[in-house]
Design a protein around this motif. Sequence first.
Motif, PDB file in Angstrom:
ATOM      1  N   LEU A 189       5.108  -9.380  -1.177  1.00 32.88           N
ATOM      2  CA  LEU A 189       5.495  -8.824  -2.475  1.00 32.88           C
ATOM      3  C   LEU A 189       6.079  -7.428  -2.316  1.00 32.88           C
ATOM      4  CD1 LEU A 189       2.514 -10.010  -4.710  1.00 32.88           C
ATOM      5  CD2 LEU A 189       4.898 -10.731  -4.923  1.00 32.88           C
ATOM      6  N   PHE A 190       5.407  -6.584  -1.542  1.00 35.95           N
ATOM      7  CA  PHE A 190       5.911  -5.223  -1.360  1.00 35.95           C
ATOM      8  C   PHE A 190       7.143  -5.200  -0.463  1.00 35.95           C
ATOM      9  CE2 PHE A 190       1.853  -4.225  -3.226  1.00 35.95           C
ATOM     10  CZ  PHE A 190       2.115  -3.073  -3.960  1.00 35.95           C
ATOM     11  N   ALA A 191       7.218  -6.117   0.480  1.00 32.57           N
ATOM     12  CA  ALA A 191       8.414  -6.200   1.324  1.00 32.57           C
ATOM     13  C   ALA A 191       9.642  -6.580   0.521  1.00 32.57           C
ATOM     14  CB  ALA A 191       8.193  -7.217   2.443  1.00 32.57           C
ATOM     15  N   ASN A 192       9.428  -7.259  -0.602  1.00 32.02           N
ATOM     16  CA  ASN A 192      10.550  -7.706  -1.436  1.00 32.02           C
ATOM     17  C   ASN A 192      10.762  -6.828  -2.661  1.00 32.02           C
ATOM     18  OD1 ASN A 192      11.874 -10.435  -0.500  1.00 32.02           O
ATOM     19  ND2 ASN A 192       9.685 -10.599  -0.011  1.00 32.02           N
ATOM     20  N   GLY A 193      10.123  -5.660  -2.686  1.00 31.29           N
ATOM     21  CA  GLY A 193      10.490  -4.672  -3.698  1.00 31.29           C
ATOM     22  C   GLY A 193       9.489  -4.366  -4.783  1.00 31.29           C
ATOM     23  N   ALA A 194       8.275  -4.887  -4.709  1.00 29.91           N
ATOM     24  CA  ALA A 194       7.285  -4.580  -5.744  1.00 29.91           C
ATOM     25  C   ALA A 194       6.957  -3.093  -5.743  1.00 29.91           C
ATOM     26  CB  ALA A 194       6.012  -5.392  -5.523  1.00 29.91           C
ATOM     27  N   SER A 195       6.887  -2.491  -6.925  1.00 32.43           N
ATOM     28  CA  SER A 195       6.442  -1.108  -7.061  1.00 32.43           C
ATOM     29  C   SER A 195       4.928  -1.024  -7.155  1.00 32.43           C
ATOM     30  CB  SER A 195       7.059  -0.473  -8.311  1.00 32.43           C
ATOM     31  OG  SER A 195       8.458  -0.369  -8.188  1.00 32.43           O
ATOM     32  N   ALA A 196       4.329  -2.076  -7.679  1.00 36.99           N
ATOM     33  CA  ALA A 196       2.879  -2.215  -7.812  1.00 36.99           C
ATOM     34  C   ALA A 196       2.624  -3.674  -8.129  1.00 36.99           C
ATOM     35  CB  ALA A 196       2.328  -1.306  -8.903  1.00 36.99           C
ATOM     36  N   VAL A 197       1.352  -4.076  -8.187  1.00 40.86           N
ATOM     37  CA  VAL A 197       1.014  -5.446  -8.562  1.00 40.86           C
ATOM     38  C   VAL A 197      -0.134  -5.426  -9.563  1.00 40.86           C
ATOM     39  CG1 VAL A 197       1.817  -6.531  -6.433  1.00 40.86           C
ATOM     40  CG2 VAL A 197      -0.530  -5.704  -6.577  1.00 40.86           C
ATOM     41  N   CYS A 198      -0.101  -6.367 -10.497  1.00 43.44           N
ATOM     42  CA  CYS A 198      -1.220  -6.585 -11.411  1.00 43.44           C
ATOM     43  C   CYS A 198      -2.056  -7.727 -10.836  1.00 43.44           C
ATOM     44  CB  CYS A 198      -0.726  -6.971 -12.798  1.00 43.44           C
ATOM     45  SG  CYS A 198       0.090  -5.634 -13.692  1.00 43.44           S
ATOM     46  N   VAL A 199      -3.351  -7.495 -10.673  1.00 39.94           N
ATOM     47  CA  VAL A 199      -4.225  -8.482 -10.039  1.00 39.94           C
ATOM     48  C   VAL A 199      -5.393  -8.813 -10.968  1.00 39.94           C
ATOM     49  CG1 VAL A 199      -5.615  -9.038  -8.023  1.00 39.94           C
ATOM     50  CG2 VAL A 199      -3.609  -7.578  -7.771  1.00 39.94           C
ATOM     51  N   GLY A 200      -5.538 -10.094 -11.278  1.00 43.60           N
ATOM     52  CA  GLY A 200      -6.617 -10.540 -12.144  1.00 43.60           C
ATOM     53  C   GLY A 200      -7.789 -11.103 -11.379  1.00 43.60           C
ATOM     54  N   GLY A 201      -7.809 -12.432 -11.232  1.00 47.43           N
ATOM     55  CA  GLY A 201      -8.957 -13.120 -10.665  1.00 47.43           C
ATOM     56  C   GLY A 201      -9.377 -12.670  -9.282  1.00 47.43           C
ATOM     57  N   GLU A 202      -8.439 -12.249  -8.462  1.00 49.41           N
ATOM     58  CA  GLU A 202      -8.761 -11.805  -7.103  1.00 49.41           C
ATOM     59  C   GLU A 202      -9.580 -10.509  -7.101  1.00 49.41           C
ATOM     60  OE1 GLU A 202      -7.618 -12.348  -2.728  1.00 49.41           O
ATOM     61  OE2 GLU A 202      -7.930 -13.619  -4.470  1.00 49.41           O
TER      62      GLU A 202
END
Length: 213
Positions: free
Chosen positions: A169-182
């Motif tokens: 995800l970060f390698a493809n340009g994510a600035s941050a991620v929203c994480v729920g169940g994990e």
Amino acid sequence: MLKKRIEKITDPGIIPVVRLDSGDDLYDLCESFLQGGIKSVEFTMTMPDALKHLNALKKDFQGSLAIGMGTILSSEMARSALDAGAEFLVSPVPVIDMAEVAHQYDVPVIMGAFTPHEAFTAHQYGADFVKIFPMSLTTPKYLKTICEPMPYLKLVPSGSITIGMIPELFANGASAVCVGGELVRKDLIARKAWDEHRKNVVSLLEAVRKARA
């Protein structure tokens, strides 16, 4: 102030998404997030008494953990969340007037989108970040595909994010991620296994750090 609040989203780069059936364990949950290194957490409007819980916990975590409100679908919902003390707003789809209201309060907006057109629309109408949702329907490379013609977009994928997806995800340009169940593990919450929960947070943040290195 807006810049500092945006920095709490991009650093460390993970936003837990909290949607529980009650607020009984919210304080301990947020404390474990904070101890693990999280700086921002999203509650959702679909959680019972979400605004009441946000308002109460904001006082406990003022200055240390930014609590935002998600599932915002109208300017009225946005204003209610901001009046309760939300420090950022999140929507699942483009909600055009949400950004205008949020910026009146000097808080960031993470506006949901899925298609390139929706992503551009969100950006055009003032989103600070574009949440690609649901990420479960596509692959991390989709982020790069969207950013190639629109490199100015700050993308935040959301939806069934796991620790194994973090590097790509970060390698493809994510600035941050929203994480729920994990991150919001109901099995750990039921056992009140807060130390184990904190270690889970640390593991995810370490995955982000390595992905960004």
